[in-house]
Design a protein around this motif. Sequence first.
Motif, PDB file in Angstrom:
ATOM      1  N   LEU A 119       0.825  -1.209   0.000  1.00  0.00           N
ATOM      2  CA  LEU A 119       0.000   0.000   0.000  1.00  0.00           C
ATOM      3  C   LEU A 119       0.855   1.253   0.000  1.00  0.00           C
ATOM      4  CD1 LEU A 119      -2.551   1.695   0.309  1.00  0.00           C
ATOM      5  CD2 LEU A 119      -2.551   1.143   2.755  1.00  0.00           C
ATOM      6  N   PHE A 120       1.891   1.282   0.829  1.00  0.00           N
ATOM      7  CA  PHE A 120       2.731   2.476   0.921  1.00  0.00           C
ATOM      8  C   PHE A 120       3.509   2.707  -0.372  1.00  0.00           C
ATOM      9  CE2 PHE A 120       2.342   1.254   5.485  1.00  0.00           C
ATOM     10  CZ  PHE A 120       1.600   2.357   5.886  1.00  0.00           C
ATOM     11  N   ASP A 121       3.914   1.633  -1.034  1.00  0.00           N
ATOM     12  CA  ASP A 121       4.604   1.767  -2.330  1.00  0.00           C
ATOM     13  C   ASP A 121       3.677   2.426  -3.357  1.00  0.00           C
ATOM     14  OD1 ASP A 121       6.867   0.583  -1.332  1.00  0.00           O
ATOM     15  OD2 ASP A 121       6.347  -1.424  -2.049  1.00  0.00           O
ATOM     16  N   LYS A 122       2.412   2.012  -3.337  1.00  0.00           N
ATOM     17  CA  LYS A 122       1.454   2.579  -4.290  1.00  0.00           C
ATOM     18  C   LYS A 122       1.203   4.054  -4.003  1.00  0.00           C
ATOM     19  CE  LYS A 122      -0.292   0.290  -6.844  1.00  0.00           C
ATOM     20  NZ  LYS A 122       0.047  -0.105  -8.236  1.00  0.00           N
ATOM     21  N   LEU A 123       1.060   4.402  -2.728  1.00  0.00           N
ATOM     22  CA  LEU A 123       0.842   5.804  -2.358  1.00  0.00           C
ATOM     23  C   LEU A 123       2.062   6.651  -2.702  1.00  0.00           C
ATOM     24  CD1 LEU A 123      -0.941   5.427   1.108  1.00  0.00           C
ATOM     25  CD2 LEU A 123      -1.978   6.073  -1.070  1.00  0.00           C
ATOM     26  N   GLU A 124       3.251   6.095  -2.510  1.00  0.00           N
ATOM     27  CA  GLU A 124       4.478   6.819  -2.842  1.00  0.00           C
ATOM     28  C   GLU A 124       4.586   7.043  -4.346  1.00  0.00           C
ATOM     29  OE1 GLU A 124       7.922   8.901  -2.254  1.00  0.00           O
ATOM     30  OE2 GLU A 124       6.496   8.190  -0.742  1.00  0.00           O
ATOM     31  N   MET A 125       4.167   6.059  -5.137  1.00  0.00           N
ATOM     32  CA  MET A 125       4.192   6.196  -6.592  1.00  0.00           C
ATOM     33  C   MET A 125       3.285   7.341  -7.038  1.00  0.00           C
ATOM     34  SD  MET A 125       3.184   3.350  -9.490  1.00  0.00           S
ATOM     35  CE  MET A 125       1.425   3.556  -9.240  1.00  0.00           C
ATOM     36  N   VAL A 126       2.107   7.432  -6.438  1.00  0.00           N
ATOM     37  CA  VAL A 126       1.183   8.508  -6.785  1.00  0.00           C
ATOM     38  C   VAL A 126       1.737   9.856  -6.331  1.00  0.00           C
ATOM     39  CG1 VAL A 126      -1.136   9.436  -6.410  1.00  0.00           C
ATOM     40  CG2 VAL A 126      -0.808   6.968  -6.697  1.00  0.00           C
ATOM     41  N   LYS A 127       2.377   9.877  -5.163  1.00  0.00           N
ATOM     42  CA  LYS A 127       2.976  11.113  -4.655  1.00  0.00           C
ATOM     43  C   LYS A 127       4.055  11.622  -5.610  1.00  0.00           C
ATOM     44  CE  LYS A 127       5.551  12.981  -0.711  1.00  0.00           C
ATOM     45  NZ  LYS A 127       6.198  12.659   0.594  1.00  0.00           N
ATOM     46  N   SER A 154      -3.556   5.117 -15.150  1.00  0.00           N
ATOM     47  CA  SER A 154      -3.991   3.919 -15.864  1.00  0.00           C
ATOM     48  C   SER A 154      -5.094   3.228 -15.079  1.00  0.00           C
ATOM     49  CB  SER A 154      -2.811   2.967 -16.060  1.00  0.00           C
ATOM     50  OG  SER A 154      -2.399   2.452 -14.805  1.00  0.00           O
ATOM     51  N   PRO A 155      -5.944   2.473 -15.773  1.00  0.00           N
ATOM     52  CA  PRO A 155      -6.995   1.708 -15.078  1.00  0.00           C
ATOM     53  C   PRO A 155      -6.434   0.733 -14.047  1.00  0.00           C
ATOM     54  CG  PRO A 155      -7.456   1.816 -17.428  1.00  0.00           C
ATOM     55  CD  PRO A 155      -6.070   2.373 -17.239  1.00  0.00           C
ATOM     56  N   LEU A 158      -5.723   2.628 -10.873  1.00  0.00           N
ATOM     57  CA  LEU A 158      -7.014   2.989 -10.271  1.00  0.00           C
ATOM     58  C   LEU A 158      -7.652   1.774  -9.605  1.00  0.00           C
ATOM     59  CD1 LEU A 158      -9.191   5.162  -9.867  1.00  0.00           C
ATOM     60  CD2 LEU A 158     -10.156   4.482 -12.071  1.00  0.00           C
ATOM     61  N   GLN A 159      -7.617   0.638 -10.277  1.00  0.00           N
ATOM     62  CA  GLN A 159      -8.208  -0.585  -9.734  1.00  0.00           C
ATOM     63  C   GLN A 159      -7.492  -1.012  -8.447  1.00  0.00           C
ATOM     64  OE1 GLN A 159      -8.042  -3.936 -12.396  1.00  0.00           O
ATOM     65  NE2 GLN A 159      -9.431  -5.158 -11.185  1.00  0.00           N
ATOM     66  N   SER A 160      -6.167  -0.895  -8.419  1.00  0.00           N
ATOM     67  CA  SER A 160      -5.399  -1.261  -7.236  1.00  0.00           C
ATOM     68  C   SER A 160      -5.748  -0.358  -6.050  1.00  0.00           C
ATOM     69  CB  SER A 160      -3.907  -1.164  -7.545  1.00  0.00           C
ATOM     70  OG  SER A 160      -3.140  -1.483  -6.399  1.00  0.00           O
ATOM     71  N   LEU A 161      -5.862   0.947  -6.305  1.00  0.00           N
ATOM     72  CA  LEU A 161      -6.218   1.884  -5.238  1.00  0.00           C
ATOM     73  C   LEU A 161      -7.624   1.619  -4.712  1.00  0.00           C
ATOM     74  CD1 LEU A 161      -4.739   5.167  -6.759  1.00  0.00           C
ATOM     75  CD2 LEU A 161      -3.935   4.013  -4.688  1.00  0.00           C
ATOM     76  N   GLU A 162      -8.538   1.313  -5.609  1.00  0.00           N
ATOM     77  CA  GLU A 162      -9.910   1.003  -5.183  1.00  0.00           C
ATOM     78  C   GLU A 162      -9.938  -0.259  -4.321  1.00  0.00           C
ATOM     79  OE1 GLU A 162     -11.852   0.805  -8.943  1.00  0.00           O
ATOM     80  OE2 GLU A 162     -12.491   2.903  -8.900  1.00  0.00           O
ATOM     81  N   PHE A 201      -6.792  11.961  -7.740  1.00  0.00           N
ATOM     82  CA  PHE A 201      -5.694  12.427  -8.598  1.00  0.00           C
ATOM     83  C   PHE A 201      -5.566  11.557  -9.842  1.00  0.00           C
ATOM     84  CE2 PHE A 201      -1.147  12.029  -9.727  1.00  0.00           C
ATOM     85  CZ  PHE A 201      -0.909  13.336 -10.140  1.00  0.00           C
ATOM     86  N   VAL A 202      -5.620  10.241  -9.663  1.00  0.00           N
ATOM     87  CA  VAL A 202      -5.488   9.327 -10.808  1.00  0.00           C
ATOM     88  C   VAL A 202      -6.677   9.465 -11.751  1.00  0.00           C
ATOM     89  CG1 VAL A 202      -5.401   6.893 -11.485  1.00  0.00           C
ATOM     90  CG2 VAL A 202      -4.040   7.687  -9.549  1.00  0.00           C
ATOM     91  N   LEU A 203      -7.879   9.609 -11.203  1.00  0.00           N
ATOM     92  CA  LEU A 203      -9.060   9.801 -12.047  1.00  0.00           C
ATOM     93  C   LEU A 203      -8.932  11.057 -12.888  1.00  0.00           C
ATOM     94  CD1 LEU A 203     -12.130   8.815  -9.838  1.00  0.00           C
ATOM     95  CD2 LEU A 203     -11.542   7.874 -12.058  1.00  0.00           C
ATOM     96  N   GLU A 204      -8.482  12.141 -12.260  1.00  0.00           N
ATOM     97  CA  GLU A 204      -8.306  13.393 -12.999  1.00  0.00           C
ATOM     98  C   GLU A 204      -7.260  13.233 -14.088  1.00  0.00           C
ATOM     99  OE1 GLU A 204      -9.165  17.084 -14.232  1.00  0.00           O
ATOM    100  OE2 GLU A 204     -10.213  16.003 -12.622  1.00  0.00           O
ATOM    101  N   GLY A 205      -6.181  12.500 -13.767  1.00  0.00           N
ATOM    102  CA  GLY A 205      -5.142  12.264 -14.763  1.00  0.00           C
ATOM    103  C   GLY A 205      -5.629  11.432 -15.929  1.00  0.00           C
ATOM    104  N   ILE A 206      -6.443  10.419 -15.649  1.00  0.00           N
ATOM    105  CA  ILE A 206      -6.993   9.584 -16.721  1.00  0.00           C
ATOM    106  C   ILE A 206      -7.897  10.402 -17.627  1.00  0.00           C
ATOM    107  CG2 ILE A 206      -8.586   7.670 -17.197  1.00  0.00           C
ATOM    108  CD1 ILE A 206      -7.460   6.244 -14.744  1.00  0.00           C
ATOM    109  N   ARG A 207      -8.729  11.262 -17.031  1.00  0.00           N
ATOM    110  CA  ARG A 207      -9.597  12.133 -17.841  1.00  0.00           C
ATOM    111  C   ARG A 207      -8.770  13.069 -18.711  1.00  0.00           C
ATOM    112  NH1 ARG A 207     -13.224  12.107 -13.208  1.00  0.00           N
ATOM    113  NH2 ARG A 207     -12.108  13.868 -12.296  1.00  0.00           N
TER     114      ARG A 207
END
Length: 249
Positions: A119-127, A154-155, A158-162, A201-207
Amino acid sequence: MAEPTVQVTRASLCAPFDTFKQIYQLLPPSTPMSRIFSIARSITRTKPHYRTTGTVSFGQVGDRIAHIHPLTFQERYTFGSAPVNLRDQQVVSALVGFVKSFARGEPIKMEAWGLSVGLFDKLEMVKEAKELKVSQSKEVEDPSITRHLSSVFSPMTLQSLESFHRCLTLYLWLSYRLAPIFSDQEKARSLRQDVEKSIEFVLEGIRFERVERGKGSKRNKANSSGGDVPQKKGGGSVFDELGRLNLKK
């Protein structure tokens, strides 16, 4: 308030816990939870204006943790009624891990759990993506930054965060019922808020990516058809105004 009152014609009822426990006590200990709930549904009778609530997921979730011991029937019932999306393998895996820790009497702390599941790796990637996006807006566009942002927007991300959001929701739900083990509520709430911000943030980026691809497609179409783009003398598009191959020199 101005809307007319809608008449309720049917209501849902669920058999009390003691009913399921009595059925459980009449059957062999190895009977799957799904079988117990199936029997309860088959013998339930209500008046026409009532219907029984769905308990299929109770049994399905209960079957996923059938191999974990020791657990009382009431504990299995509690886990079975938890909000678990069985189509999300990450949530199912989190449930199994939570139940194993519960059976061993080991408190589940979010710091250790977050590290173990990435989880922390994913949050750091988004940061990092947020920081890169800010730097990209101030400087000349860097292809490597663009590629990195595309991998985040990417979807799959987004799917991983959800999925992580569902896992944290499950933990918080269990914390209200099995507090001694699921006691790290504040950290779970904080992490869930971080995940929610990352999802936004990811949703906005995908749009944004879709809009940019759409604009690029329109530009390419205009260039290939020679639409409103002025042509130099002696040049011209390879297609005429009707989209046919232009063989004139």
